[in-house]
Write an enzyme that holds these catalytic residues in place. Structure first.
Site, PDB file in Angstrom:
ATOM      1  N   GLY A  46      48.775  -1.847 -13.160  1.00 12.33           N
ATOM      2  CA  GLY A  46      47.465  -2.296 -12.699  1.00 12.33           C
ATOM      3  C   GLY A  46      46.742  -2.988 -13.830  1.00 12.33           C
ATOM      4  O   GLY A  46      46.992  -2.698 -15.003  1.00 12.33           O
ATOM      5  N   GLN A  51      39.744  -6.199 -18.513  1.00  5.79           N
ATOM      6  CA  GLN A  51      40.782  -5.976 -19.517  1.00  5.79           C
ATOM      7  C   GLN A  51      41.329  -7.268 -20.111  1.00  5.79           C
ATOM      8  O   GLN A  51      42.083  -7.246 -21.083  1.00  5.79           O
ATOM      9  CB  GLN A  51      41.945  -5.173 -18.920  1.00  5.79           C
ATOM     10  CG  GLN A  51      41.548  -3.749 -18.571  1.00  5.79           C
ATOM     11  CD  GLN A  51      42.740  -2.983 -18.073  1.00  5.79           C
ATOM     12  OE1 GLN A  51      43.119  -3.086 -16.918  1.00  5.79           O
ATOM     13  NE2 GLN A  51      43.370  -2.222 -18.956  1.00  5.79           N
ATOM     14  N   CYS A  93      46.550   3.597 -20.212  1.00  8.81           N
ATOM     15  CA  CYS A  93      45.785   2.392 -19.907  1.00  8.81           C
ATOM     16  C   CYS A  93      46.201   1.315 -20.901  1.00  8.81           C
ATOM     17  O   CYS A  93      46.346   1.597 -22.089  1.00  8.81           O
ATOM     18  CB  CYS A  93      44.292   2.692 -20.044  1.00  8.81           C
ATOM     19  SG  CYS A  93      43.238   1.258 -19.760  1.00  8.81           S
ATOM     20  N   LEU A  94      46.393   0.099 -20.402  1.00  9.39           N
ATOM     21  CA  LEU A  94      46.809  -0.991 -21.291  1.00  9.39           C
ATOM     22  C   LEU A  94      45.775  -1.248 -22.391  1.00  9.39           C
ATOM     23  O   LEU A  94      46.115  -1.783 -23.441  1.00  9.39           O
ATOM     24  CB  LEU A  94      47.038  -2.283 -20.486  1.00  9.39           C
ATOM     25  CG  LEU A  94      48.203  -2.250 -19.489  1.00  9.39           C
ATOM     26  CD1 LEU A  94      48.251  -3.546 -18.687  1.00  9.39           C
ATOM     27  CD2 LEU A  94      49.529  -2.010 -20.200  1.00  9.39           C
ATOM     28  N   HIS A 135      41.862   4.287 -10.890  1.00 11.95           N
ATOM     29  CA  HIS A 135      41.814   3.829 -12.277  1.00 11.95           C
ATOM     30  C   HIS A 135      41.234   2.409 -12.362  1.00 11.95           C
ATOM     31  O   HIS A 135      40.365   2.126 -13.186  1.00 11.95           O
ATOM     32  CB  HIS A 135      43.238   3.880 -12.851  1.00 11.95           C
ATOM     33  CG  HIS A 135      43.356   3.491 -14.295  1.00 11.95           C
ATOM     34  ND1 HIS A 135      43.700   4.376 -15.287  1.00 11.95           N
ATOM     35  CD2 HIS A 135      43.184   2.291 -14.911  1.00 11.95           C
ATOM     36  CE1 HIS A 135      43.726   3.740 -16.454  1.00 11.95           C
ATOM     37  NE2 HIS A 135      43.419   2.471 -16.249  1.00 11.95           N
ATOM     38  N   GLU A 136      41.702   1.517 -11.480  1.00 11.71           N
ATOM     39  CA  GLU A 136      41.256   0.112 -11.536  1.00 11.71           C
ATOM     40  C   GLU A 136      39.814  -0.045 -11.039  1.00 11.71           C
ATOM     41  O   GLU A 136      39.052  -0.827 -11.602  1.00 11.71           O
ATOM     42  CB  GLU A 136      42.206  -0.793 -10.742  1.00 11.71           C
ATOM     43  CG  GLU A 136      43.653  -0.793 -11.229  1.00 11.71           C
ATOM     44  CD  GLU A 136      43.826  -0.963 -12.731  1.00 11.71           C
ATOM     45  OE1 GLU A 136      43.026  -1.695 -13.351  1.00 11.71           O
ATOM     46  OE2 GLU A 136      44.739  -0.351 -13.302  1.00 11.71           O
ATOM     47  N   HIS A 139      37.561   0.855 -13.781  1.00 13.47           N
ATOM     48  CA  HIS A 139      37.415  -0.210 -14.783  1.00 13.47           C
ATOM     49  C   HIS A 139      36.258  -1.153 -14.425  1.00 13.47           C
ATOM     50  O   HIS A 139      35.532  -1.610 -15.298  1.00 13.47           O
ATOM     51  CB  HIS A 139      38.693  -1.058 -14.863  1.00 13.47           C
ATOM     52  CG  HIS A 139      39.664  -0.600 -15.904  1.00 13.47           C
ATOM     53  ND1 HIS A 139      39.335  -0.496 -17.237  1.00 13.47           N
ATOM     54  CD2 HIS A 139      40.969  -0.234 -15.818  1.00 13.47           C
ATOM     55  CE1 HIS A 139      40.406  -0.078 -17.919  1.00 13.47           C
ATOM     56  NE2 HIS A 139      41.409   0.094 -17.081  1.00 13.47           N
TER      57      HIS A 139
HETATM   58 ZN   LIG Z   1      43.257   0.862 -17.534  1.00 15.02          ZN
END
Ligand SMILES: [Zn+2]
Length: 171
Positions: A46, A51, A93-94, A135-136, A139
């Site tokens: 995701g 991000q 998380c990236l 999660h997204e 964000h």
């Molecule tokens: Zn994330």
């Protein structure tokens, strides 16, 4: 194009992203394509627009990590409208590379969102997909998964990130 992933510490990750009001434009389609490309390059399931430094309410998800095109999901202006049960599992998380912590989330959620053309739809997911929806969507509200762990663990991660920043190892 592949965008570099913005890491924890950049303000855009902790701000409320802006509602998207213009649909079906070449810019929006390009951004969506670039987000999938950037997500696959980073090996994520995701990716939310903040991000890549873009404060807009847009996220892409593919829990098949590029194996099955039918599982590509675009969420614009998403909202979680129903939650059921709970699941606890390791989450990463990236924007916080190398860190992983157990996070408790709803097991099954329904998300309401718009697609690239502005049509509203609802989708229900369980397990990993439900986790990705939560999660997204978080964000886009300026919330990271570390906001769902204990303050003690969160401070530990913050301290480690600060060390990495000082060492110039945190972009
Ligand atoms: Zn994330």
């Amino acid at each position: 194009m592949i965008y570099p992933i913005v890491k924890y510490g950049q303000p855009v990750l902790e701000e409320d992203a802006q509602v998207i009001r213009e649909f079906d434009t070449p810019e929006l389609h390009q951004l969506i394509e670039d987000m999938f490309e950037s997500m696959y390059a980073a090996r994520g399931v995701g990716l939310a627009a903040p991000q890549i430094g873009i404060g807009k309410r847009l996220a892409v998800i593919d829990v098949s990590t590029g194996e099955d095109p039918a599982q590509k999901i675009v969420l614009i202006n998403p909202e979680i409208v129903a939650r059921e049960g709970s699941q606890t599992g390791e989450e990463g998380c990236l924007s916080l590379p190398t860190f992983r912590e157990p996070v408790t989330r709803a097991h099954k959620v329904t998300v309401r969102a718009q697609d690239a053309k502005g049509s509203e739809f609802e989708m229900t997911g369980e397990d990993l997909l439900a986790r990705a929806f939560q999660h997204e969507t978080d964000h886009l509200n300026g919330t990271l998964y570390i906001n769902h762990i204990s303050p003690l663990k969160r401070d530990l991660i913050r301290r480690k990130v600060r060390k990495l920043q000082k060492a110039g190892e945190w972009g």
